[in-house]
Scaffold this motif. Structure first.
Motif: not given
Length: 429
Positions: A128, A147-149, A170
Motif C-alpha cells: 500500500r 493508500h488503503r490498498n 482503493d
C-alpha cells in the motif's frame, strides 16, 4: 541530456529566438523563443537523422521551413546537427554490471519508474505504499503512505520530476511532492481499481484508467476531475498521451482502442479489429501512428488521423503482452507469452529480428533511448538485453529469484532497474 546554446535575436511576428536546446533522444533541436512576453518552445524533430545525413542540406531544409532560424544562425544549427550525428556514432558497447539489490518492500512490487535523470526511482507495492529511492546510493528517500490498498500504477512527471502520481486498488489516485513526500491531492471518482496512469507532457493533467471501464482526466493544480472518458464496455488497462498532449489513447479488455481529444474529452476514433483483450497501446513520437498489442497474438499499427489499421504484425504463437515504439518511431518491439520477442520495421512492417532465449513469458519490453538495444523482462527470472537489429542476445541479467515484471532504462540509457515478484529491485550500471 539537453544542453543550452545561446541563439541570436530575431523579430518574426514579434517572436524572439532566445536559445537552442539540443535533444539527443530522439534527435532534435528545441527552439526557446519569446512571444507576447512569454517564453515558449517548439521542437524541430530530426527523427530520420543518421550519421550519413548531409548537414548542409538538412540545415537548408530547416531554414526554409522554420522562420525562427535565419541565415545568421545556419552555422550554429549546423554545429548542433553535427553534435547529434556524433552522438549517434558513439558505439554502444556498454555491458551492464549488477550494482545493488534493494529489498524494496515486504510485499510484492507492482511497478518501477525512473525520473528523467535516472538519479531517483519509485516503486509501488502490495504493501500500500510507494517508495522513492536514490539510485546511486540505494537509500530510501520517502515513503508515500495513505493508500488503503495495493499501489499499482506509478509515475514521475518527467521531464520535471518534481511530482509523483500513484494509482491504487482503493480506487483513488494521489499526487505527491517528489521533494518532500507530501500528498497534494487525492483524486476520487473511479468506482473500480486504478490500473494505469500517466502525466501529460506539460504536467498539467493526470490520466487514469480503471477496472470500472472508464478513463478520467484530472487537473494537477486544482485537484479537480476534468473529464470522464466513457465508451469502453470492459476494463481499461492501458493508456498513453501523445507527445504534444493533445490526444490520449486507451486500450480495453473489450478488444477495442479509443483515441480521445484531451481538450474536449470527446472520442475521436474507435479502433476496431483486434479479436482479444488489449494489453498495451502507444503513440509514436510524431503522433502519426499508434501501436496496439493484444491477447489475439497480434499487434496492429493504426493511423491516428483516420483511425485506420495500416498493418497487422503477426508471428507470435501466444498472447502479445507488451508492445512499444523506439523513441524515433522507426522500430516496433513486441513481447509475447510464447517466450519470444520481435522487432518490426514501422515503415515496411517486416519482422527484422526474433529475440529467442527466454524460458518463459515476456511481460515487458522496451528500447534503449538510442534505439540500438531491446530490454525484456520474463517469468524465467531473468531480464535480457538484445541487439535491436541483429536480434543477438548481448547479456542476461540474472539474480532475481522470481518472475521479473518490470524493466526500465534511464534517459541516457546507462542504468537499468528490474523489479521482481521476489520483492526486490536490482540496479544495473
Amino acid at each position: 541530456m539537453e544542453q543550452t546554446i545561446l541563439g541570436g535575436t530575431l523579430l518574426e511576428d514579434r517572436m524572439k529566438l532566445k536559445r537552442f536546446l539540443l535533444r539527443y533522444y530522439p534527435p532534435g533541436i528545441v527552439l526557446e523563443y519569446e512571444k507576447g512576453g512569454f517564453l515558449r518552445t517548439k521542437s524541430i524533430d530530426l527523427l530520420d537523422l543518421t550519421p550519413e545525413t548531409n548537414p548542409d542540406e538538412l540545415v537548408e531544409e530547416i531554414r526554409q521551413s522554420e522562420p525562427l532560424v535565419t541565415n545568421a544562425q545556419t552555422d550554429q544549427v549546423k554545429q548542433l546537427v553535427i553534435r547529434l550525428q556524433k552522438k549517434q556514432t558513439q558505439q554502444d558497447h556498454h555491458r551492464f554490471c549488477f550494482s545493488k539489490e534493494l529489498k524494496a518492500h515486504i510485499l510484492p512490487l507492482t511497478n518501477v519508474a525512473f525520473d528523467k535523470s535516472g538519479s531517483r526511482f519509485i516503486t509501488g507495492s502490495y504493501d500500500r505504499t510507494c517508495r522513492v529511492w536514490d539510485t546511486a546510493s540505494g537509500t530510501e528517500l520517502h515513503v508515500l503512505e495513505g493508500h488503503r490498498n495495493v499501489v499499482y500504477a506509478i509515475a514521475f512527471n518527467n521531464p520535471y520530476g518534481d511530482k509523483i502520481v500513484t494509482g491504487s486498488f482503493d480506487k483513488t489516485c494521489k499526487l505527491w511532492c517528489a521533494e518532500t513526500g507530501k500528498c497534494f491531492h487525492t483524486y476520487r471518482g473511479h468506482t473500480g481499481e486504478i490500473v494505469c496512469l500517466a502525466f501529460n507532457p506539460q504536467s498539467t493533467l493526470v490520466a487514469t484508467s480503471s477496472m470500472d471501464t472508464t478513463a478520467k482526466l484530472w487537473d494537477v493544480e486544482s485537484g479537480e476531475e476534468v473529464a470522464t472518458l466513457t465508451g469502453h464496455t470492459a476494463e481499461v488497462l492501458s493508456l498513453c498521451f501523445n507527445t504534444v498532449g493533445s490526444q490520449l489513447v486507451t486500450g480495453s479488455f473489450d478488444h477495442t482502442v479509443a483515441i480521445w481529444d484531451v481538450a474536449s474529452g470527446r472520442r475521436v476514433h474507435t479502433l476496431i479489429g483486434h479479436m482479444g483483450e488489449i494489453s498495451n497501446v502507444q503513440f509514436n513520437w510524431d503522433c502519426s501512428l499508434i501501436v496496439t498489442g493484444s491477447m489475439d497474438k497480434t499487434c496492429k499499427v493504426w493511423e491516428t488521423v483516420s483511425g485506420k489499421c495500416v498493418a497487422t504484425l503477426t508471428g507470435h504463437k501466444e498472447e502479445v503482452l507488451d508492445v512499444c515504439f523506439d523513441l524515433s518511431g522507426q522500430l516496433i518491439a513486441t513481447a509475447s507469452a510464447d517466450g519470444t520477442a520481435r522487432v518490426f520495421s514501422t515503415a515496411t512492417h517486416q519482422c527484422l529480428a526474433t529475440l529467442e532465449g527466454h524460458d518463459g513469458d515476456i511481460s515487458k519490453i522496451c528500447f534503449s533511448p538510442q534505439g540500438t538495444r531491446v530490454l525484456t523482462a520474463s517469468s524465467d527470472k531473468t531480464a535480457r538485453l538484445w541487439d535491436a537489429h541483429s536480434g543477438v542476445c548481448l547479456q542476461v541479467l540474472e539474480g532475481h529469484t522470481d518472475e521479473i515484471f518490470s524493466c526500465v532504462f534511464n534517459y541516457e540509457g546507462d542504468t537499468i532497474i528490474t523489479g521482481s515478484k521476489d520483492n526486490t529491485c536490482r540496479i544495473w550500471y
